[in-house]
Design an enzyme around this catalytic site. Structure first.
Site, mmCIF file in Angstrom:
data_model
loop_
_atom_site.group_PDB
_atom_site.id
_atom_site.type_symbol
_atom_site.label_atom_id
_atom_site.label_comp_id
_atom_site.label_asym_id
_atom_site.label_seq_id
_atom_site.Cartn_x
_atom_site.Cartn_y
_atom_site.Cartn_z
ATOM 1 C CG HIS A 166 49.243 0.754 12.687
ATOM 2 N ND1 HIS A 166 50.531 1.006 13.121
ATOM 3 C CD2 HIS A 166 49.372 0.002 11.559
ATOM 4 C CE1 HIS A 166 51.394 0.445 12.280
ATOM 5 N NE2 HIS A 166 50.716 -0.171 11.331
ATOM 6 C CB SER A 287 30.771 5.457 38.425
ATOM 7 O OG SER A 287 30.809 6.801 38.845
ATOM 8 C CE LYS A 293 31.896 4.913 32.853
ATOM 9 N NZ LYS A 293 32.950 5.812 33.340
ATOM 10 C CD GLU A 300 39.726 0.363 33.860
ATOM 11 O OE1 GLU A 300 39.646 0.806 35.022
ATOM 12 O OE2 GLU A 300 39.032 0.788 32.926
#
Ligand code: ARG
Length: 467
Positions: A166, A287, A293, A300
């Site tokens: 979880h 970024s 970043k 992704e």
């Protein structure tokens, strides 16, 4: 809208004999497959050569015709490979493009090639030949990714990390053990591909349009030359089903599903909140607005592409659904999803192979995270059970100890002996052996367990399976 009158007389279609007017231009574009099926060219040529050799062996065509076909095909292959072949929309698909060029080069011999054959069994053969190569390439790339996982796992057979359920810290595991879970997934993926390959590797040629042919063909000879394990046993089935492509896409969807899980974990692990790993800069992007970043674009994107591949599986299933026997033009729609599936999977696996090899681990952060969240609570319960307490009572006693630790703002393992004894008099000084991360890991000492010893054994075993 303009009328459908063509400006100049287009070349006649191979099948135009029974037609009173040329096909409408928009229909021609709609029905043509040349823009995407030209990538079958080399397989089409291979299939045609095997067919022609068989026709000559059975004296359906002459040796001279065969020689002309072989020499014409050699030129065509060179033209295709050098990019000089002139693909024509008017010739509709890869089969008719090549046949037209062959006829230009070899005359009547070129026109005889299509004896005892139809584009229906021809295209089914081409797709199977193509897919067999794609499966072999993907299986090899899967093995390379497995090897990269193994190398990293070997390095980290004893590196402690939190295991999650979880997405909450559950029990300590080793990073090597965690990586080996992916090794297992990809091992099954390879098995699935190998299994699917058996059903791909059957020869449709000889089925002709749907009913077989009246010429004295030798299907076994063609199958042998093309490396097929055997022939499709029913002509109607041979030209019409694409279940082998569906199976491949299902196996591919599972590969990408596994990749998506690994991707998700990489994204989490490299986020500053976790800080478990770093990916080399060459796999990340920045970024345009936030200078700090470093984004995990590759995992992704792979996570996103897994949806696209699963979509292709659905497309092929829907394509086949309720098609009456035998061939229908619907089947022309099998190619784009199939090609894109293979391309996407192969690209993704290649990039992941390099990326996994480049993963850098922050073992200190991983260990610290494993020491949080009372990850050895189960070990304390097991300890009490071994001292004679029924498991349910042990669970209850440890749960109370966890609550007490929470109230003190410390981890279960940080409670002292006296405090622990408040929850059960069975607790002795030896309890700290099981409350440590190392003790917890070492105790899971069986096949499939996370004890570093077992992880090393699993890696050794796995390495043999890759040979
Ligand atoms: N381009 C076609 C396909 O990909 C080849 C088979 C055409 N057969 C036919 N009967 N129209 O399926």
């Amino acid at each position: 809208m303009s009328k459908n009158t063509p400006k100049k007389t287009p070349p006649r279609a191979a099948w135009s004999g029974r037609f009173a007017e040329p096909v409408a231009e928009r229909v021609q574009r709609y029905t043509a497959s040349i823009s995407f099926d030209k990538r079958l060219a080399e397989h089409d040529i291979r299939g045609s050569l095997a067919h022609a050799r068989m026709l000559a062996a059975r004296a359906v065509i002459s040796r001279r015709d065969l020689a002309a076909i072989e020499s014409g095909m050699r030129s065509i292959l060179a033209e295709v490979r050098s990019g000089k072949f002139k693909w024509s929309l008017a010739a509709e698909d890869v089969h008719l493009n090549i046949e037209r060029r062959l006829t230009a080069l070899a005359g009547d011999a070129g026109k005889r090639l299509h004896t005892a054959r139809s584009r229906n069994d021809q295209v089914a053969t081409d797709v199977r030949l193509w897919l067999r190569d794609a499966i072999d390439a993907i299986a090899a790339q899967l093995a390379a990714l497995q090897k990269a996982l193994l190398d990293l796992a070997e390095h980290h057979a004893g590196t402690i990390m939190p295991g999650f359920t979880h997405l909450q810290v559950a029990q300590p595991v080793t990073f090597g053990h965690h990586l080996m879970a992916y090794f297992e997934m990809f091992a099954r993926d390879r098995e699935r591909l190998a299994d699917c390959r058996k059903r791909v590797n059957r020869l449709p040629l000889g089925a002709a349009a749907l009913a077989g042919t009246s010429y004295p063909i030798d299907r076994e000879m063609v199958a042998k030359e093309l490396g097929f394990d055997g022939v499709c046993a029913n002509s109607l089935d041979a030209v019409s089903d694409r279940d082998f492509a569906v199976e491949f896409c299902a196996a591919a969807a599972l590969i990408m599903t596994h990749i998506s899980r690994l991707s998700e974990e990489l994204v989490l692990w490299m986020s500053p909140r976790y800080g478990f790993i770093r990916l080399p800069d060459r796999f990340c992007t920045g970024s345009s607005i936030m200078p700090q970043k470093k984004n995990p674009d590759v995992p992704e994107l792979a996570r996103g592409k897994s949806g696209r591949v699963t979509g292709h599986l659905m497309a092929l299933l829907m394509l086949m659904k309720a098609q009456p026997l035998a061939y229908n033009k619907d089947n022309q729609e099998d190619k784009e999803p199939l090609f894109d599936t293979a391309d996407t999977v192969l690209d993704t696996l290649a990039i992941f192979t390099d990326m996994v090899a480049g993963i850098e681990v922050d073992a200190g952060t991983m260990r610290a995270a494993a020491a949080e969240g009372h990850s050895t609570a189960t070990d304390l319960a097991d300890y009490l059970v071994k001292k004679g307490l029924p498991f349910r009572d042990a669970h209850e006693a440890v749960a109370r100890a966890v609550r007490a630790a929470d109230e003190r703002g410390c981890d279960l393992a940080a409670l002292g002996l006296a405090q622990l004894r408040q929850f059960s008099p069975l607790v002795g000084a030896d309890v700290f052996k099981v409350l440590t991360l190392e003790g917890s890991l070492a105790s899971r000492n069986h096949v499939g367990g996370t004890a570093p010893k077992r992880v090393r054994a699993a890696i050794k075993h796995a390495r043999k399976s890759l040979r």
